[in-house]
Every structure is written in C-alpha cells, then in structure tokens.
Design an enzyme around this catalytic site. Structure first.
Site, mmCIF file in Angstrom:
data_model
loop_
_atom_site.group_PDB
_atom_site.id
_atom_site.type_symbol
_atom_site.label_atom_id
_atom_site.label_comp_id
_atom_site.label_asym_id
_atom_site.label_seq_id
_atom_site.Cartn_x
_atom_site.Cartn_y
_atom_site.Cartn_z
ATOM 1 N N SER A 115 0.785 -1.238 0.000
ATOM 2 C CA SER A 115 0.000 0.000 0.000
ATOM 3 C C SER A 115 0.815 1.285 0.000
ATOM 4 O O SER A 115 0.262 2.350 -0.256
ATOM 5 C CB SER A 115 -0.924 0.009 1.201
ATOM 6 O OG SER A 115 -0.165 0.207 2.367
ATOM 7 N N THR A 170 -9.668 -7.165 4.780
ATOM 8 C CA THR A 170 -10.253 -6.255 5.776
ATOM 9 C C THR A 170 -11.646 -5.831 5.342
ATOM 10 O O THR A 170 -11.953 -5.816 4.144
ATOM 11 C CB THR A 170 -9.365 -5.004 5.960
ATOM 12 O OG1 THR A 170 -9.914 -4.209 7.012
ATOM 13 C CG2 THR A 170 -9.299 -4.140 4.717
ATOM 14 N N THR A 204 -14.294 -9.784 22.197
ATOM 15 C CA THR A 204 -15.699 -9.650 21.805
ATOM 16 C C THR A 204 -15.852 -9.614 20.288
ATOM 17 O O THR A 204 -15.041 -9.003 19.590
ATOM 18 C CB THR A 204 -16.272 -8.359 22.444
ATOM 19 O OG1 THR A 204 -16.235 -8.525 23.858
ATOM 20 C CG2 THR A 204 -17.705 -8.095 22.013
ATOM 21 N N LYS A 258 -11.552 -1.018 4.744
ATOM 22 C CA LYS A 258 -11.056 -0.100 3.713
ATOM 23 C C LYS A 258 -12.111 -0.011 2.599
ATOM 24 O O LYS A 258 -13.070 0.723 2.753
ATOM 25 C CB LYS A 258 -9.660 -0.528 3.268
ATOM 26 C CG LYS A 258 -8.691 -0.534 4.490
ATOM 27 C CD LYS A 258 -7.269 -0.707 4.139
ATOM 28 C CE LYS A 258 -6.392 -1.041 5.340
ATOM 29 N NZ LYS A 258 -6.245 0.018 6.339
HETATM 30 N N1 PLP Z 1 -2.655 -5.583 6.235
HETATM 31 C C1 PLP Z 1 -2.175 -4.522 5.586
HETATM 32 C C2 PLP Z 1 -1.295 -4.752 4.392
HETATM 33 C C3 PLP Z 1 -2.484 -3.222 5.994
HETATM 34 O O1 PLP Z 1 -1.979 -2.161 5.340
HETATM 35 C C4 PLP Z 1 -3.332 -3.025 7.116
HETATM 36 C C5 PLP Z 1 -3.717 -1.680 7.581
HETATM 37 O O2 PLP Z 1 -3.546 -0.682 6.989
HETATM 38 C C6 PLP Z 1 -3.803 -4.169 7.770
HETATM 39 C C7 PLP Z 1 -3.449 -5.425 7.315
HETATM 40 C C8 PLP Z 1 -4.695 -4.036 8.953
HETATM 41 O O3 PLP Z 1 -6.032 -3.924 8.552
HETATM 42 P P1 PLP Z 1 -7.089 -3.204 9.478
HETATM 43 O O4 PLP Z 1 -6.961 -1.737 9.236
HETATM 44 O O5 PLP Z 1 -8.404 -3.779 9.098
HETATM 45 O O6 PLP Z 1 -6.715 -3.548 10.888
#
Ligand code: PLP
Length: 408
Positions: free
Chosen positions: A187, A243, A276, A246
């Site tokens: 990202s 996730t 939880t 996003k």
């Molecule tokens: N995996 C990656 C590659 C991420 O960039 C992120 C968060 O930005 C996550 C996992 C974590 O996801 P979440 O924001 O749902 O905790």
C-alpha cells in the site's frame, strides 16, 4: 521514581527524529465524501480528504449506512461478548458465508480487524504445522510481521517480490513444511505481487500460501475479490486474508480457506477466542458493501479512472509521482521534516488533508505523501490538488520536474 519521565523521553525522541505524529480532528460528511470539517484551534473549516482508505466511499453508501441503522435498531449495538461466551450473532454468520463465497473458499472467519486477522491468523496457522518454516516478503505489513513473530516458528525473509530469492530459500528448506506469507498490493508503493509466480513456486516446493488482500478487496477482480481473483490465482492460494475497513467502508478483518483450517483457527487462535465479536450492525453493513461490490463495477472503474487522472495531472505539473499500476498515488518527498511541512501547508493554506508518511511506515529517506483518489474526487478537485501541491513544492523549495511543465 518519576515514571512520567520515561514517557516524556520517549516522546522527545520521536520529536527529535521528526516522527512525532499529529492526527487531524476531522468530521466527515456522509453524502458529501470526500468533503469534511476540520476542527482546528481556530474553529471548524471545510477540507477535502485525499488520503482515506475508505477507497470507494462505501462508508457513506446508502445501502451500507441503511443496513447498519436498520440492524442496530432491530438487534441493538454490541455483540454481547466473545463468541465462546455469547454465541454468534446471525449477521456475523451471514457475513462469513458472503466472504467465503467472495473468495471461492469453503469457509471464512471474521476478526475484529485486519490487523488481528494477520497477527493471530498467521501465528495460529503456522503453530499448528509442526516444524513450519515461514517465508515472508521483506515489505510485509507490521500485522504480518507480528503474526510471524507470535508463531515462534523459524522464518526467512525474501527480498521484496524477488522470485529468485524466494526459490533459493524454498529449495534450501527442502522437505520441511513451509508457508509463504505475502501481500497482493503493497500500500505504500502501490506495487503488486507476482501471484502466478508465487503459486508456481509454492506448488513446485510443496509450500502453503497466505496472501493479504487488504488493499485490493472490493477494488480488483470482477466481483471485488482482489488481485488474485483478477490474476486467476485465487483458487491456488490456501489462505486469503482481507479487511472490512477499507474498500468495504466498515470495520473488521477475516481469513478464508478450507473448512478444516478455518475450524482449527477458530478453535486455537487467542486473538479470536478471547475478544468480543463484531457487533451485528457492523456485520450487516459489511455484508451490504460486499454484496453491492460483487454486482457493481461502477465504483471499481471510476476509482481506476480517478487514480489514472490524478497521476497524469500531477505528473504533468512536474510533481515526483512514484510510478505504479494501481490506485495508490505516492508523491516523493524524501525528508521527514519537509513531508510534515508540506502536509501542514496543504491543510492550513489549501484546505487539503493528506497525512505525511514517515518512518517506520516507509524507509528513512523515502518519506512521501500518499494520495488515494476515490470515485468521488472530480476533475475540479484533482486540478485544485495539483495547483496546491505545486504551490507547496515551490514554497518549500522541493524539486519539480520542469521538463514536464515545459511539455505541458
Ligand atoms: N494488512 C495490511 C497490508 C495493511 O496495510 C493493514 C492496515 O492498513 C492491515 C493489514 C490491517 O487492517 P485493518 O486496518 O483492518 O486492521
């Protein structure tokens, strides 16, 4: 003992290294995304958000907001406890079915965040495989690194997206059980893993595969299942993690895979058992977003179009765009101080909110602005962004590509 000095010293160290983080106090306007109110010391000001990971604006979609309100009204707010204590609320069962279908897997398991999915998912899966060796991409997200660490398994780090290196490590591991852990879309740079080549290597060397599709679900593939779906490799990957926070605009994370694997994680993962569950209203909202994006390509197409236009306009203005083929638009700064100053100027003088990206999120010397256009950033907003950035670049004496300007 003056314990407070420890904290003050730790904070002073961050300030010295120009890594102390300041969060803007924002109030988003549902229905007017990406516009928001910024609550600053002088009062409230209108701003445009350019760095949200609600990539497709699903957090304001009427179907998603409607599902959340309707479910909360009918079923209340909280989940009432862990699933061990309080059972599973029905919208969570429906959400897991929807996710298994999205990724073409037998089963899915939802966690309270994508972070927790990786941290407890990777750790638990690897721990359940005797003598497992984990092969992890060098640029994997912190949640995956923590998952690898918590597994207490032996690990090898392969150079980012370097298939030669991965093959070397797989060969050296010979017959022992192995799991390759990687992201589909990284990202911060916006580059993509060669999922085909990774699957080829995994099959040739008898390794399991675990992919993080956090920055791709909802946005790539014909039904929004991610990069592996787009590249025709999803069925070859053992564990797909994602996730709901996003592109699906809600909260929570998940893994999908075989019934046995999911049941084992459900039964052994501390990060699943001892916390939880997600509230029913969040589950229903996430399901509404996933269902909508399975059927609608408008958001995906418009999103790519907006990212493409943003890149072209900023590049034509001479700004140092870091090239990639995805929706992420990184603009190179290379210095933490000026990165923060650029963001402050954008917010204070131009009403544009972009969070600076500094170490440890990216390597020192590669500090940047990370711009994420959404389907709702129109041409006028993109043009205003380019003008504001050029203004800030000139004010800070940051380099502009004058050749691009001349060509324009
Ligand atoms: N995996 C990656 C590659 C991420 O960039 C992120 C968060 O930005 C996550 C996992 C974590 O996801 P979440 O924001 O749902 O905790």
């Amino acid at each position: 003992m003056d314990y407070q000095t420890y904290f003050a010293d730790a904070l002073a160290k961050l300030r010295d290294e120009r890594r102390y983080r300041v969060f803007a106090d924002l109030e988003r306007h549902a229905g007017r995304f990406p516009r928001a109110k910024w609550h600053c010391p002088e009062g409230a000001r209108d701003v445009v958000i350019w760095c949200s990971n609600d990539y497709l604006g699903m957090g304001q979609h009427p179907k998603v907001v409607g599902a959340m309100i309707e479910t909360a009204t009918r079923m209340g707010t909280g989940a009432g406890g862990t699933r061990n204590i309080a059972g599973t609320n029905h919208p969570l069962v429906e959400l897991e079915r929807e996710l298994a279908d999205l990724h073409g897997k037998e089963a899915a398991l939802v966690f309270t965040s994508g972070y927790v999915s990786n941290q407890t998912g990777i750790a638990t899966i690897a721990k359940l495989i005797p003598n497992c060796l984990i092969l992890s991409d060098a640029l994997n997200h912190n949640s995956m690194i923590e998952g690898v660490r918590h597994s207490n398994c032996e690990k090898r780090i392969f150079r980012h997206n370097d298939m030669g290196h991965l093959e070397e490590l797989l060969r050296a591991a010979a017959d022992r059980p192995k799991m390759i852990v990687f992201e589909s879309l990284y990202s911060m740079d916006g580059d993509v893993a060669p999922t085909q080549a990774i699957c080829d290597l995994a099959e040739r060397h008898g390794a399991m595969t675990y992919i993080d599709e956090v920055h791709a679900v909802g946005m790539y593939g014909p039904r929004g299942a991610g990069i592996a779906a787009r590249d025709g490799t999803m069925h070859r990957i053992d564990v797909v993690e994602g996730t709901l926070a996003k592109a699906f605009g809600c909260l929570g994370g998940y893994i999908t895979g075989s019934t046995q694997m999911i049941d084992a994680v459900r039964s052994y993962a501390p990060g699943f058992i001892f916390t939880t569950a997600l509230p029913p209203a969040i589950c229903a909202a996430a399901t509404a977003a996933i269902r909508h994006l399975k059927a609608s390509s408008w958001e995906r197409e418009r999103h790519q179009d907006r990212a493409g236009r943003t890149k072209s306009v900023l590049a034509a203005a001479g700004l140092p765009i870091m090239p990639n083929d995805t929706h992420i638009v990184p603009v190179f700064v290379g210095d933490p101080e000026r990165c923060k100053q650029a963001c402050d100027l954008l917010l204070e003088q131009h009403g544009i909110y972009i969070q600076p990206i500094n170490y440890p999120t990216v390597a020192k010397g590669t500090e940047r602005l990370r711009i994420t256009p959404s389907p709702y950033h129109d041409d006028a907003l993109i043009d205003e962004l380019a003008e504001a950035l050029v203004d800030v670049w000139e004010e800070l004496g940051l380099p502009l590509n004058r050749r691009a300007l001349a060509a324009e």
